[in-house]
Write a protein that holds these residues in place. Structure first.
Motif, PDB file in Angstrom:
ATOM      1  N   UNK A  34       0.858  -1.184   0.000  1.00 13.83           N
ATOM      2  CA  UNK A  34       0.000   0.000   0.000  1.00 13.83           C
ATOM      3  C   UNK A  34       0.895   1.236   0.000  1.00 13.83           C
ATOM      4  N   UNK A  35       0.414   2.311  -0.611  1.00  9.92           N
ATOM      5  CA  UNK A  35       1.094   3.598  -0.549  1.00  9.92           C
ATOM      6  C   UNK A  35       0.493   4.387   0.605  1.00  9.92           C
ATOM      7  N   UNK A  36       1.364   4.858   1.501  1.00  6.74           N
ATOM      8  CA  UNK A  36       0.899   5.603   2.670  1.00  6.74           C
ATOM      9  C   UNK A  36       1.417   7.031   2.609  1.00  6.74           C
ATOM     10  N   UNK A  37       0.496   8.003   2.681  1.00  5.56           N
ATOM     11  CA  UNK A  37       0.859   9.404   2.857  1.00  5.56           C
ATOM     12  C   UNK A  37       1.045   9.596   4.362  1.00  5.56           C
ATOM     13  N   UNK A  38       2.271   9.822   4.781  1.00  4.59           N
ATOM     14  CA  UNK A  38       2.591   9.732   6.203  1.00  4.59           C
ATOM     15  C   UNK A  38       2.287  11.027   6.974  1.00  4.59           C
ATOM     16  N   UNK A  39       1.843  10.861   8.193  1.00  4.14           N
ATOM     17  CA  UNK A  39       1.520  11.996   9.073  1.00  4.14           C
ATOM     18  C   UNK A  39       2.583  12.195  10.147  1.00  4.14           C
ATOM     19  N   UNK A  40       3.162  11.103  10.626  1.00  2.39           N
ATOM     20  CA  UNK A  40       4.188  11.177  11.671  1.00  2.39           C
ATOM     21  C   UNK A  40       5.060   9.935  11.587  1.00  2.39           C
ATOM     22  N   UNK A  41       6.327  10.103  11.997  1.00  5.67           N
ATOM     23  CA  UNK A  41       7.317   9.016  11.946  1.00  5.67           C
ATOM     24  C   UNK A  41       7.942   8.868  13.331  1.00  5.67           C
ATOM     25  N   UNK A  42       8.080   7.631  13.789  1.00  7.06           N
ATOM     26  CA  UNK A  42       8.696   7.384  15.090  1.00  7.06           C
ATOM     27  C   UNK A  42      10.204   7.223  14.974  1.00  7.06           C
ATOM     28  N   UNK A  68       2.865   6.546  10.838  1.00  6.46           N
ATOM     29  CA  UNK A  68       1.402   6.483  10.701  1.00  6.46           C
ATOM     30  C   UNK A  68       0.999   7.361   9.529  1.00  6.46           C
ATOM     31  N   UNK A  69      -0.203   7.149   9.035  1.00  6.17           N
ATOM     32  CA  UNK A  69      -0.673   7.973   7.931  1.00  6.17           C
ATOM     33  C   UNK A  69      -1.966   7.459   7.350  1.00  6.17           C
ATOM     34  N   UNK A  70      -2.218   7.838   6.092  1.00  5.77           N
ATOM     35  CA  UNK A  70      -3.461   7.488   5.406  1.00  5.77           C
ATOM     36  C   UNK A  70      -3.115   6.725   4.127  1.00  5.77           C
ATOM     37  N   UNK A  85      -8.003   4.584   4.612  1.00  2.00           N
ATOM     38  CA  UNK A  85      -7.840   4.003   5.953  1.00  2.00           C
ATOM     39  C   UNK A  85      -6.737   4.725   6.730  1.00  2.00           C
ATOM     40  N   UNK A  86      -6.997   4.942   8.017  1.00  2.00           N
ATOM     41  CA  UNK A  86      -5.973   5.449   8.937  1.00  2.00           C
ATOM     42  C   UNK A  86      -5.153   4.249   9.403  1.00  2.00           C
ATOM     43  N   UNK A  87      -3.848   4.313   9.191  1.00  2.00           N
ATOM     44  CA  UNK A  87      -3.022   3.126   9.435  1.00  2.00           C
ATOM     45  C   UNK A  87      -1.707   3.488  10.129  1.00  2.00           C
ATOM     46  N   UNK A  88      -1.028   2.460  10.583  1.00  2.00           N
ATOM     47  CA  UNK A  88       0.308   2.616  11.156  1.00  2.00           C
ATOM     48  C   UNK A  88       1.068   1.318  10.955  1.00  2.00           C
ATOM     49  N   UNK A  89       2.383   1.415  11.102  1.00  2.00           N
ATOM     50  CA  UNK A  89       3.224   0.221  11.042  1.00  2.00           C
ATOM     51  C   UNK A  89       4.431   0.435  11.951  1.00  2.00           C
ATOM     52  N   UNK A 118      -0.006  10.989  15.736  1.00  2.00           N
ATOM     53  CA  UNK A 118       1.246  11.173  16.488  1.00  2.00           C
ATOM     54  C   UNK A 118       1.449  10.022  17.472  1.00  2.00           C
ATOM     55  N   UNK A 119       0.378   9.693  18.178  1.00  2.00           N
ATOM     56  CA  UNK A 119       0.434   8.576  19.141  1.00  2.00           C
ATOM     57  C   UNK A 119       0.825   7.271  18.451  1.00  2.00           C
ATOM     58  N   UNK A 120       0.180   7.000  17.318  1.00  2.00           N
ATOM     59  CA  UNK A 120       0.425   5.736  16.610  1.00  2.00           C
ATOM     60  C   UNK A 120       1.877   5.630  16.155  1.00  2.00           C
ATOM     61  N   UNK A 121       2.409   6.733  15.604  1.00  2.00           N
ATOM     62  CA  UNK A 121       3.803   6.714  15.148  1.00  2.00           C
ATOM     63  C   UNK A 121       4.762   6.543  16.315  1.00  2.00           C
ATOM     64  N   UNK A 122       4.377   7.081  17.459  1.00  2.00           N
ATOM     65  CA  UNK A 122       5.243   7.022  18.636  1.00  2.00           C
ATOM     66  C   UNK A 122       5.198   5.683  19.339  1.00  2.00           C
ATOM     67  N   UNK A 123       4.173   4.883  19.066  1.00  2.00           N
ATOM     68  CA  UNK A 123       4.017   3.685  19.895  1.00  2.00           C
ATOM     69  C   UNK A 123       4.076   2.360  19.153  1.00  2.00           C
TER      70      UNK A 123
END
Length: 328
Positions: A34-42, A68-70, A85-89, A118-123
């Protein structure tokens, strides 16, 4: 469809100055991506290990494993995710320091509404690390007293809260009184300030001479011997990181002399090898957030172009909680 985005790349190993902000092409996703447009990076210590060359990867390459991102585009064979979809990895191929990227879909999980970007990218990496440490490597039942090094770091503050939620007495270690207080505020039972106190002596005191059944050690070389001395006979040493350098030259005879000890050197990837196991571990984590038994402490935020500064702060022990790069 190909798009161009900003990303961090390194061409050779070294200090934070080797991180370069460049433009890269992101092709359409492969059938299992999937291609993710990222919102935050941990940010994590493992990023520094790859930058310095402690861990090897063919150069040039990006950095980072969690974000995390969309979802912007979906490969032909992907069924569990859709555009929007709102997603994270937290366990992707290297290269998360980017505005957008393609990620194997089996490493990506949906995030619930209760969890912000932000939370998702951090955790994700840190939280999934605590999940596999506490729920899989040595499955805590509740009632144990354990030792957890670097209790005020990103992984540590999640561990403090998770231990409390499980009814486990977590003895943490920290380098300053302020960090010790932070860990206690997040649920640590006791915290040892190792700059002023002897860790082994304090563990003996706190456990009435019984020591602990398990030590979780992400510090590595500097804490190896002290950690072994804190274990009960047949206790388990979980060495899961190298913040102070790698543990080398291990003498197996020491394990016998100190009480038939066990040692494991686990990594997250082995514990979440499939999409189903990844989602199950993430759901375990998200459940604690939804029940308000866990709060993700983001101590520092940096822009993508300041990734070098962010890594410098992390390596210099100038951070508390999680550090993220924000892309909005």
């Amino acid at each position: 469809m190909e798009t161009q985005v900003k990303a961090i790349r390194i061409e050779h190993h070294g200090g934070p100055e080797v991180l370069k902000l460049v433009s890269v092409d992101v092709p359409g996703p492969a059938k299992n991506e999937v291609t993710i447009r990222q919102k935050a990076v941990g940010l994590n210590f493992i990023d520094i290990y790859f930058r310095t060359g402690l861990y090897q990867h063919a150069l040039p390459h990006g950095l980072g494993f969690e974000a995390s991102g969309v979802v912007e585009a979906v490969g032909a064979d992907v069924r569990h995710l859709k555009v929007g979809d709102r997603v994270a990895y937290g366990q992707s191929p290297i290269g998360a320091y980017a505005e957008a990227r393609n990620v194997p879909a089996d490493r990506v999980v949906k995030i619930p509404k209760a969890v912000g970007f932000d939370e998702a990218a951090a955790m994700m990496l840190k939280g999934l690390t605590v999940q596999y440490l506490f729920r899989q490597t040595y499955r805590l039942q509740g009632g144990e007293t354990i030792l957890f090094h670097a209790a005020a770091g990103g992984v540590g503050l999640i561990a403090c809260q998770w231990a409390k939620a499980l009814g486990v007495k977590l003895i943490g270690t920290a380098s300053t009184p302020e960090k010790a207080e932070l860990a206690k505020a997040h649920g640590a039972w006791q915290v040892i300030d190792y700059s002023r106190e002897n860790v082994v002596e304090r563990v003996l005191e706190l456990t009435d001479g019984k020591k602990v059944p398990v030590v979780y050690d992400g510090v590595g070389k500097d804490t190896w011997l002290a950690s072994l001395d804190c274990l009960q006979p047949r206790g388990l040493m979980v060495s899961y990181g190298n913040a102070s350098g790698s543990v080398e030259g291990v003498n197996l005879g020491l394990l016998a002399a100190k009480g038939s000890l066990y040692v494991t050197r686990p990594t997250l990837g082995t514990y979440v090898p499939t999409q189903e196991k990844m989602q199950a571990a993430a759901d375990d984590l998200f459940d604690l957030i939804k029940k308000k038994k866990m709060h993700i402490n983001i101590g520092q935020r940096f822009a993508l172009e300041d990734a070098g500064q962010a890594q410098d702060a992390l390596a210099g022990r100038k951070t508390t909680g999680a550090t993220i790069l924000t892309l909005d």
